[in-house]
Design an enzyme around this catalytic site. Structure first.
Site, PDB file in Angstrom:
ATOM      1  N   ASP A 118       0.005   7.321  58.750  1.00 17.62           N
ATOM      2  CA  ASP A 118       0.237   6.366  59.842  1.00 17.62           C
ATOM      3  C   ASP A 118       1.674   5.860  59.867  1.00 17.62           C
ATOM      4  OD1 ASP A 118      -2.420   6.765  60.342  1.00 17.62           O
ATOM      5  OD2 ASP A 118      -3.088   4.841  59.544  1.00 17.62           O
ATOM      6  N   TRP A 216     -10.640  13.197  52.795  1.00 25.23           N
ATOM      7  CA  TRP A 216     -10.616  11.753  53.067  1.00 25.23           C
ATOM      8  C   TRP A 216     -11.517  11.583  54.282  1.00 25.23           C
ATOM      9  CZ3 TRP A 216      -6.137   8.004  52.056  1.00 25.23           C
ATOM     10  CH2 TRP A 216      -6.315   6.805  52.728  1.00 25.23           C
ATOM     11  N   ASP A 217     -12.773  11.271  54.049  1.00 28.25           N
ATOM     12  CA  ASP A 217     -13.747  11.203  55.134  1.00 28.25           C
ATOM     13  C   ASP A 217     -13.746   9.797  55.720  1.00 28.25           C
ATOM     14  OD1 ASP A 217     -15.866  11.412  56.876  1.00 28.25           O
ATOM     15  OD2 ASP A 217     -17.137  12.520  55.489  1.00 28.25           O
ATOM     16  N   ASN A 218     -13.257   9.674  56.937  1.00 27.65           N
ATOM     17  CA  ASN A 218     -13.185   8.357  57.587  1.00 27.65           C
ATOM     18  C   ASN A 218     -14.536   7.954  58.173  1.00 27.65           C
ATOM     19  OD1 ASN A 218     -10.670   7.020  57.263  1.00 27.65           O
ATOM     20  ND2 ASN A 218      -9.695   8.632  58.471  1.00 27.65           N
ATOM     21  N   ASP A 223     -12.708   0.033  61.172  1.00 33.22           N
ATOM     22  CA  ASP A 223     -11.602  -0.892  61.442  1.00 33.22           C
ATOM     23  C   ASP A 223     -11.028  -0.664  62.842  1.00 33.22           C
ATOM     24  OD1 ASP A 223     -10.456   1.554  60.962  1.00 33.22           O
ATOM     25  OD2 ASP A 223      -9.168   0.895  59.303  1.00 33.22           O
TER      26      ASP A 223
END
Length: 460
Positions: A118, A216-218, A223
């Site tokens: 990000d 990296w499993d969101n 959020d």
């Protein structure tokens, strides 16, 4: 299973967990089989926005206690390093980052992650472009400045600036060619929050990066734009052979840590037996293990069924809750919904042929069940889970009131105040933006008002 690294990520935007929540999470991880915990909450200002500032002694003592607890329960604590607007050509920036790494090591932490997600995909300081040919090679250099300072028994993770997509860019090829083989690289799939992740796509990315990725499993993180979605749901859309195609699998939890635990129980079930994993059964079992009675578990699953909007069930799938047959049977018993009321909820599932004979009773019973489940959820024994689900519990209770009032208006068509009460309550319930069944019960209640007016012979 190849993916022996099974982790939990505290890496969301929003209020970071309390230290008590972190210790609770470690105990939960020991219970279900997770063995890595990455500390990297985006809204810890000293972690990210103001990373050049040191943590206080009070905070380092908290990290030390967390590291001790993690060792006791067999979890590797990974300390996240982030560096907004890092100046690669400034030795002072590197010195600050190294000092934070060394301070964490003094607390007993041996594994680290450099998180450059990000961030802009170009240099933020013009002088850096005069030293490095591109961003990828600058990031490789930074990683290699940190590696020599690591404990030989520790692990080092890296989240690149490009961490999702097709996985075939020049940036990723440069990372793969330059990064030390010891570096573990995070990848979220085709999207930031991927509805599906396949083994074949991970293998393609692995060829580019020259190493199997760490997923990296969101999910179940909720959020930013997802903050009004509960994300108590079963993990879906993950290939049975996915764990064999990656070097680790981390679940991204959300700010609602107890609610995240419910969903992550299903992730743990999937990782234990990917081929035999049954999402619906996993969610029922997760609810049972997360609550103190069958009534609490049933209420939690009921709420999850209605608050089902997640990245895994977006669009029309979010409206596929189990109350539609009862609603359709209700209106069928009345000769169909009132034509003057206009269209039904956009995107709702089609009426099922096997919905059953026209009958008002199933819907009336379901409305009472909504009320009872909301009451149960408002008295959950786990105070943290109770607090986490409270806004969605309130929305469920509100829809139950709206539906009751709608039925009352139908049952007393000559009472205009009964119809007014429906619309007044609707306005109040819609002030709560937490998502439960979309506009299902708003539309139902307004149709009740239209039908009551028709019976009463009311005119504008």
């Amino acid at each position: 299973m190849t993916a022996e690294r099974r982790g939990v990520l505290e890496a969301f935007y929003g209020r970071p967990w309390s230290w008590d929540e972190r210790h609770r999470m470690l105990d939960f991880m020991q219970e279900v089989g997770f063995n890595r915990y990455l500390y990297a909450p985006k809204n810890d200002t000293i972690h990210r926005n103001r990373w050049q500032e040191p943590y206080t002694h009070v905070e380092w003592r908290q990290f030390e206690r967390l590291a001790t607890h993690a060792r006791e329960v067999g979890v590797e604590l990974i300390f996240g390093l982030s560096a907004l607007a890092f100046r690669y050509s400034d030795p002072g920036h590197l010195e600050v980052l190294l000092s934070k790494l060394q301070a964490a090591q003094a607390c007993g932490i041996r594994s680290f992650a450099l998180l450059l997600d990000d961030l802009p995909s170009r240099f933020e300081h013009g002088e850096d472009a005069g030293v490095f040919p591109d961003l990828a090679r600058a990031q490789v250099w930074l990683v290699h400045q940190l590696l020599p300072h690591l404990d030989p028994e520790g692990e080092f993770y890296f989240c690149p600036t490009e961490y999702h997509g097709a996985g075939n860019s020049a940036y990723l090829w440069a990372l793969g060619a330059g990064l030390d083989p010891r570096v573990l690289v995070f990848w979220t799939g085709q999207e930031v929050c991927s509805p599906a992740i396949g083994a074949a796509e991970l293998r393609r990315v692995a060829e580019v990066l020259r190493r199997p990725v760490v997923v990296w499993d969101n999910f179940p993180v909720n959020d930013l734009d997802m903050q009004y979605d509960l994300h108590i749901a079963a993990l879906t859309g993950r290939d049975p052979d996915l764990p064999a195609a990656c070097s680790g699998y981390f679940a991204a939890a959300g700010a609602l840590s107890a609610a995240s635990e419910v969903a992550m129980r299903t992730t743990a079930d999937y990782l234990r037996d990917p081929a035999g994993y049954d999402p619906a059964q996993a969610l029922r079992q997760a609810a049972q293990r997360s609550t103190h009675s069958p009534e609490e578990a049933q209420a939690l699953v009921f709420l999850a069924d209605l608050a089902r909007r997640t990245p895994l069930t977006s669009g029309p799938a979010a409206l596929e809750h189990p109350l539609w047959p009862a609603i359709d049977r209700f209106w069928a018993a009345r000769g169909g919904p009132p034509p003057a009321a206009g269209p039904d909820v956009p995107g709702r599932p089609a009426e099922a042929a096997e919905a059953g004979a026209p009958d008002e009773a199933p819907l009336r019973e379901a409305v009472e069940a909504m009320h009872q489940h909301a009451d149960t959820l408002a008295r959950l024994h786990d105070p943290l889970l109770l607090q986490n689900v409270a806004p969605w519990t309130a929305k469920l209770a509100g829809w139950a009131r709206v539906a009751r009032l709608g039925l009352a208006a139908l049952d007393h068509p000559q009472d205009p105040q009964a119809r007014e009460a429906v619309l007044d309550e609707l306005a109040l319930v819609r002030e709560n933006f937490h998502w439960v069944a979309g506009d299902t019960f708003d539309t139902f209640a307004r149709r009740c008002v239209w039908a009551a007016e028709a019976q009463a012979g009311a005119t504008p």
